[in-house]
Scaffold this motif. Structure first.
Motif, PDB file in Angstrom:
ATOM      1  N   SER A  76       0.801  -1.221   0.000  1.00 21.41           N
ATOM      2  CA  SER A  76       0.000   0.000   0.000  1.00 21.41           C
ATOM      3  C   SER A  76       0.835   1.273   0.000  1.00 21.41           C
ATOM      4  CB  SER A  76      -0.956   0.015   1.198  1.00 21.41           C
ATOM      5  OG  SER A  76      -0.212   0.038   2.389  1.00 21.41           O
ATOM      6  N   VAL A  77       2.144   1.184   0.198  1.00 23.68           N
ATOM      7  CA  VAL A  77       2.976   2.377   0.223  1.00 23.68           C
ATOM      8  C   VAL A  77       3.481   2.755  -1.163  1.00 23.68           C
ATOM      9  CG1 VAL A  77       3.695   2.090   2.605  1.00 23.68           C
ATOM     10  CG2 VAL A  77       5.026   1.028   0.797  1.00 23.68           C
ATOM     11  N   LEU A  78       3.155   1.958  -2.175  1.00 25.68           N
ATOM     12  CA  LEU A  78       3.575   2.281  -3.527  1.00 25.68           C
ATOM     13  C   LEU A  78       2.821   3.493  -4.037  1.00 25.68           C
ATOM     14  CD1 LEU A  78       3.591  -1.293  -5.089  1.00 25.68           C
ATOM     15  CD2 LEU A  78       5.549   0.027  -4.310  1.00 25.68           C
ATOM     16  N   SER A  79       3.489   4.311  -4.833  1.00 24.33           N
ATOM     17  CA  SER A  79       2.815   5.432  -5.469  1.00 24.33           C
ATOM     18  C   SER A  79       3.352   5.566  -6.884  1.00 24.33           C
ATOM     19  CB  SER A  79       3.022   6.722  -4.687  1.00 24.33           C
ATOM     20  OG  SER A  79       4.387   7.077  -4.690  1.00 24.33           O
ATOM     21  N   PHE A  80       2.550   6.143  -7.757  1.00 19.31           N
ATOM     22  CA  PHE A  80       2.928   6.325  -9.141  1.00 19.31           C
ATOM     23  C   PHE A  80       2.691   7.776  -9.526  1.00 19.31           C
ATOM     24  CE2 PHE A  80       1.720   1.928  -8.728  1.00 19.31           C
ATOM     25  CZ  PHE A  80       2.704   1.271  -9.435  1.00 19.31           C
ATOM     26  N   ALA A  81       3.598   8.332 -10.291  1.00 19.59           N
ATOM     27  CA  ALA A  81       3.435   9.706 -10.777  1.00 19.59           C
ATOM     28  C   ALA A  81       2.935   9.651 -12.216  1.00 19.59           C
ATOM     29  CB  ALA A  81       4.761  10.446 -10.704  1.00 19.59           C
ATOM     30  N   PHE A  82       2.052  10.554 -12.559  1.00 18.98           N
ATOM     31  CA  PHE A  82       1.511  10.665 -13.894  1.00 18.98           C
ATOM     32  C   PHE A  82       1.930  12.004 -14.476  1.00 18.98           C
ATOM     33  CE2 PHE A  82      -1.326   7.773 -11.701  1.00 18.98           C
ATOM     34  CZ  PHE A  82      -1.480   6.755 -12.638  1.00 18.98           C
ATOM     35  N   PRO A  83       1.793  12.177 -15.787  1.00 19.99           N
ATOM     36  CA  PRO A  83       2.103  13.492 -16.369  1.00 19.99           C
ATOM     37  C   PRO A  83       1.199  14.568 -15.760  1.00 19.99           C
ATOM     38  CG  PRO A  83       1.826  11.833 -18.081  1.00 19.99           C
ATOM     39  CD  PRO A  83       1.412  11.198 -16.789  1.00 19.99           C
ATOM     40  N   ALA A  84       1.723  15.756 -15.650  1.00 16.33           N
ATOM     41  CA  ALA A  84       0.952  16.869 -15.082  1.00 16.33           C
ATOM     42  C   ALA A  84      -0.266  17.165 -15.946  1.00 16.33           C
ATOM     43  CB  ALA A  84       1.828  18.106 -14.970  1.00 16.33           C
ATOM     44  N   VAL A  85      -1.348  17.566 -15.310  1.00 14.11           N
ATOM     45  CA  VAL A  85      -2.581  17.936 -16.004  1.00 14.11           C
ATOM     46  C   VAL A  85      -2.829  19.408 -15.719  1.00 14.11           C
ATOM     47  CG1 VAL A  85      -5.057  17.540 -16.178  1.00 14.11           C
ATOM     48  CG2 VAL A  85      -3.521  15.602 -15.784  1.00 14.11           C
ATOM     49  N   HIS A  86      -2.795  20.213 -16.766  1.00 12.10           N
ATOM     50  CA  HIS A  86      -2.975  21.664 -16.634  1.00 12.10           C
ATOM     51  C   HIS A  86      -2.050  22.233 -15.559  1.00 12.10           C
ATOM     52  CE1 HIS A  86      -6.338  21.577 -19.364  1.00 12.10           C
ATOM     53  NE2 HIS A  86      -6.898  20.620 -18.640  1.00 12.10           N
ATOM     54  N   GLY A  87      -0.800  21.774 -15.555  1.00  9.23           N
ATOM     55  CA  GLY A  87       0.196  22.286 -14.628  1.00  9.23           C
ATOM     56  C   GLY A  87       0.097  21.753 -13.214  1.00  9.23           C
ATOM     57  N   ARG A  88      -0.805  20.787 -12.975  1.00  5.91           N
ATOM     58  CA  ARG A  88      -0.956  20.239 -11.625  1.00  5.91           C
ATOM     59  C   ARG A  88      -0.398  18.822 -11.573  1.00  5.91           C
ATOM     60  NH1 ARG A  88      -4.807  23.076  -8.340  1.00  5.91           N
ATOM     61  NH2 ARG A  88      -5.678  24.765  -9.570  1.00  5.91           N
ATOM     62  N   LYS A  89       0.304  18.532 -10.503  1.00  5.79           N
ATOM     63  CA  LYS A  89       0.904  17.225 -10.304  1.00  5.79           C
ATOM     64  C   LYS A  89      -0.187  16.186 -10.023  1.00  5.79           C
ATOM     65  CE  LYS A  89       4.110  14.813  -7.276  1.00  5.79           C
ATOM     66  NZ  LYS A  89       4.936  14.894  -6.092  1.00  5.79           N
ATOM     67  N   VAL A  90      -0.081  15.023 -10.663  1.00  2.67           N
ATOM     68  CA  VAL A  90      -1.024  13.934 -10.446  1.00  2.67           C
ATOM     69  C   VAL A  90      -0.237  12.736  -9.925  1.00  2.67           C
ATOM     70  CG1 VAL A  90      -2.691  12.370 -11.517  1.00  2.67           C
ATOM     71  CG2 VAL A  90      -2.507  14.737 -12.312  1.00  2.67           C
TER      72      VAL A  90
END
Length: 89
Positions: A5-19
């Protein structure tokens, strides 16, 4: 059992906001995995390749949604369990 459950994934920014997707919030939605699937589909270009195989007889000057966008929405709806896709209008 391992705690993943501690895994996280980064996605491309959407309208300049981090996802970021993190899996430490418990059961919040059953459709959360579609974010990973959509990102994988976009990177692999599956919907675009499928669209290239299908003739699109529509008048292109009146087209609002490209064929690859329609296919992508349908693929992701099926993956979420919405097999009749009646809410894709």
């Amino acid at each position: 059992m391992a705690d993943n459950s501690v895994l996280s994934f980064a996605f491309p920014a959407v309208h300049g906001r981090k996802v970021t997707a993190a899996f430490d919030g418990g059961r919040l939605t059953s459709d959360g995995g579609v974010l990973l699937l959509a990102q994988a589909e976009r990177r692999m270009g599956i919907a675009g390749r499928l669209a290239a195989c299908i003739a699109d007889p529509r008048d292109q000057s009146r087209v609002t949604h490209d064929l690859d966008d329609i296919l992508r929405a349908r693929i992701l709806a099926i993956a979420c369990g919405y097999e009749d896709a009646d809410d894709l209008d």
